[in-house]
Write an enzyme that holds these catalytic residues in place. Structure first.
Site, short mmCIF file in Angstrom:
data_model
loop_
_atom_site.label_atom_id
_atom_site.label_comp_id
_atom_site.label_asym_id
_atom_site.label_seq_id
_atom_site.Cartn_x
_atom_site.Cartn_y
_atom_site.Cartn_z
N ARG A 173 16.06 2.29 -3.03
CA ARG A 173 15.99 3.01 -4.31
C ARG A 173 17.54 3.54 -4.80
NH1 ARG A 173 10.94 5.09 -5.10
NH2 ARG A 173 9.46 5.22 -3.43
N ASP A 223 3.88 -2.30 -14.12
CA ASP A 223 3.55 -3.59 -13.39
C ASP A 223 1.92 -4.02 -13.78
OD1 ASP A 223 3.15 -5.73 -11.40
OD2 ASP A 223 4.59 -5.10 -10.28
N GLU A 234 8.10 6.44 -16.34
CA GLU A 234 7.91 5.62 -15.24
C GLU A 234 9.14 4.70 -14.83
OE1 GLU A 234 6.57 4.91 -12.50
OE2 GLU A 234 4.18 4.91 -12.62
N ASP A 235 9.18 4.04 -13.91
CA ASP A 235 10.26 3.16 -13.55
C ASP A 235 9.79 1.90 -13.75
OD1 ASP A 235 8.18 3.08 -11.37
OD2 ASP A 235 9.71 3.04 -9.66
N PHE A 271 9.97 -9.40 -7.56
CA PHE A 271 9.91 -8.39 -6.81
C PHE A 271 11.38 -7.29 -6.99
CE2 PHE A 271 9.72 -4.96 -3.79
CZ PHE A 271 8.48 -4.64 -3.92
#
Length: 180
Positions: A165, A103, A99-100, A152
């Site tokens: 991205r 959260d 996963e990036d 964010f």
């Protein structure tokens, strides 16, 4: 300019390379003599996955899933939708989900539960970024690139409304961009 939308570079391109190298080395050590299947959760983890695969010095297989819980917002909707499922039967594989960012954990927690029902030997999680202050689900990554503050972030696969991205670093997106 895209650069003007980024308030601050949080993790530089050079730091990302070192993080990926460290994760790849650890995964290589941990998965010797295992039947490794690395799964990228699209679209955010594609950059992480590509670079990480180059650092894992083992025979392995890869597959991709697309899962959504964000839409065009900045917080999870709480509802997880599988858009593209895996092509490989998981029975007997040591599955590593890449996963990036971890959260709220809602998406990843639900995804892990779904994948566990498919018979893999093990399911572990590798995340580039961990944002523990936002956690809503009881989930912890087995491999963490970096812990970050509650901001964010975009870049290196992470997006806002499908943009940013392609940045070679991870940066904090200016609130003026997303209206907060």
């Amino acid at each position: 300019m895209i650069k003007n939308d980024v308030e601050k570079v949080l993790i530089s391109e050079e730091e990302l390379k070192e993080i990926i190298k460290r994760l790849g080395k650890q995964i290589t050590e941990d998965y010797k003599d295992k039947n490794l299947l690395v799964v990228s959760v699209l679209k955010g983890s594609v950059m992480v996955m590509a670079d990480l695969l180059r650092e894992i010095k083992l025979p392995l297989r890869i597959d991709f899933m697309a899962v959504s819980s964000y839409g065009s917002g900045t917080t999870t909707s709480g509802s997880v939708k599988i858009i593209k499922d895996l092509d490989i039967n998981l029975a007997g594989y040591d599955l590593l989900i890449v996963e990036d960012i971890l959260d709220s954990g809602v998406t990843l927690s639900n995804l892990k539960e779904i994948l566990l029902t498919r018979g893999p030997a093990r399911v572990k999680i590798c995340t580039l970024l961990d944002k523990p202050e936002r956690r809503k689900a009881d989930i912890v990554a087995d491999y963490v690139g970096a812990r970050i503050p509650d901001a964010f972030v975009v870049g290196y696969g992470l997006d806002y409304d499908e943009k940013y991205r392609n940045l070679p670093y991870v940066g904090i997106l200016s609130p003026s961009v997303y209206g907060e």
